[in-house]
Design a protein around this motif. Structure first.
Motif, PDB file in Angstrom:
ATOM      1  N   GLU A  65       0.834  -1.193   0.000  1.00 49.03           N
ATOM      2  CA  GLU A  65       0.000   0.000   0.000  1.00 49.03           C
ATOM      3  C   GLU A  65       0.877   1.254   0.000  1.00 49.03           C
ATOM      4  N   GLY A  66       0.587   2.175  -0.898  1.00 53.01           N
ATOM      5  CA  GLY A  66       1.398   3.384  -1.019  1.00 53.01           C
ATOM      6  C   GLY A  66       2.497   3.275  -2.058  1.00 53.01           C
ATOM      7  N   VAL A 110       7.337   4.297  -0.292  1.00 57.15           N
ATOM      8  CA  VAL A 110       7.189   4.858   1.047  1.00 57.15           C
ATOM      9  C   VAL A 110       8.536   4.788   1.742  1.00 57.15           C
ATOM     10  N   THR A 116       6.045   9.626   1.362  1.00 58.28           N
ATOM     11  CA  THR A 116       6.041   9.024   0.034  1.00 58.28           C
ATOM     12  C   THR A 116       6.988   9.798  -0.872  1.00 58.28           C
TER      13      THR A 116
END
Length: 218
Positions: A65-66, A110, A116
């Motif tokens: 995620e990210g 990340v 980010t």
């Protein structure tokens, strides 16, 4: 005394400002290598397309995620399934690409500090032998999940296009630093005010007449 306190409070303000500005950026991961390299010409596909940084990446959820790793053609088509492997300081995908031409790598990762970092860069695909193009997609794929929104990134230096979102830890750190500076300034102002009032009382107080040595005391 007053000038010394004012100088000290000014120094605290300057030092705190430097710390506030420097701290959030000090731990960002820096990209140190990419496959393919920026502006390179590929004649055969490597085993993986990869972005490597100087610090371990932060994959809290364990499902990337990210993170994003996209291969986009000059015509706006996307290639690959979007399944990213994250290992230590690098992220990678299986290579998938279309016909010969100019492509853009678009990535987001990340950092170890929770920010980010994103970027994009171009490369050229020029297969030296027979090659079957991979399936083109209108949107970047997301490893079997709902497709991602198409990126609007333009080619450039790998570290030039960068977006950063401040995590709550940085916000709290900055807030604490500003509060400490404010308290230091208030203390300095209070001390200066007390000093000035004390000096004023000394000037206003009348001098006492001391009796002459030969004059009898009453």
């Amino acid at each position: 005394m007053r000038r010394g306190l004012l100088a000290a409070s000014t120094g605290l303000l300057v030092a705190a400002a430097v710390l506030v500005l420097a701290a959030p950026a000090s731990a960002h991961n820096q990209v140190i290598s990419t496959t393919p390299a920026a502006k390179a010409t590929l004649t055969s596909l490597p085993s993986r397309f990869a972005v490597t940084t100087n610090l371990p990446l932060l994959d809290v959820s364990g499902d990337g995620e990210g993170f994003a790793f996209e291969i986009r053609s000059s015509a706006g088509a996307y290639y690959g399934d979007g399944c990213i492997t994250i290992q230590d300081d690098a992220m990678s995908i299986k290579p998938a690409i279309g016909p010969a031409g100019t492509y853009t790598v678009i990535y987001q990762l990340v950092s170890q500090d929770g920010h980010t970092v994103s970027g994009s860069y171009p490369f050229t695909w020029k297969p030296s032998g027979a090659f079957t193009p991979a399936t083109a997609h209108r949107q970047p794929q997301n490893c079997g999940r709902a497709p991602l929104a198409a990126s609007t990134a333009t080619p450039g230096d790998p570290d030039a296009a960068r977006s950063q979102s401040a995590p709550i830890a940085d916000v709290l750190w900055i807030g604490g630093a500003l509060v400490a500076v404010a308290l230091a300034v208030v203390v300095a102002i209070v001390l200066v005010s007390r000093r000035r009032r004390a000096e004023g009382r000394e000037h206003d107080e009348p001098e006492r007449d001391e009796p002459h040595p030969d004059e009898p005391r009453r």
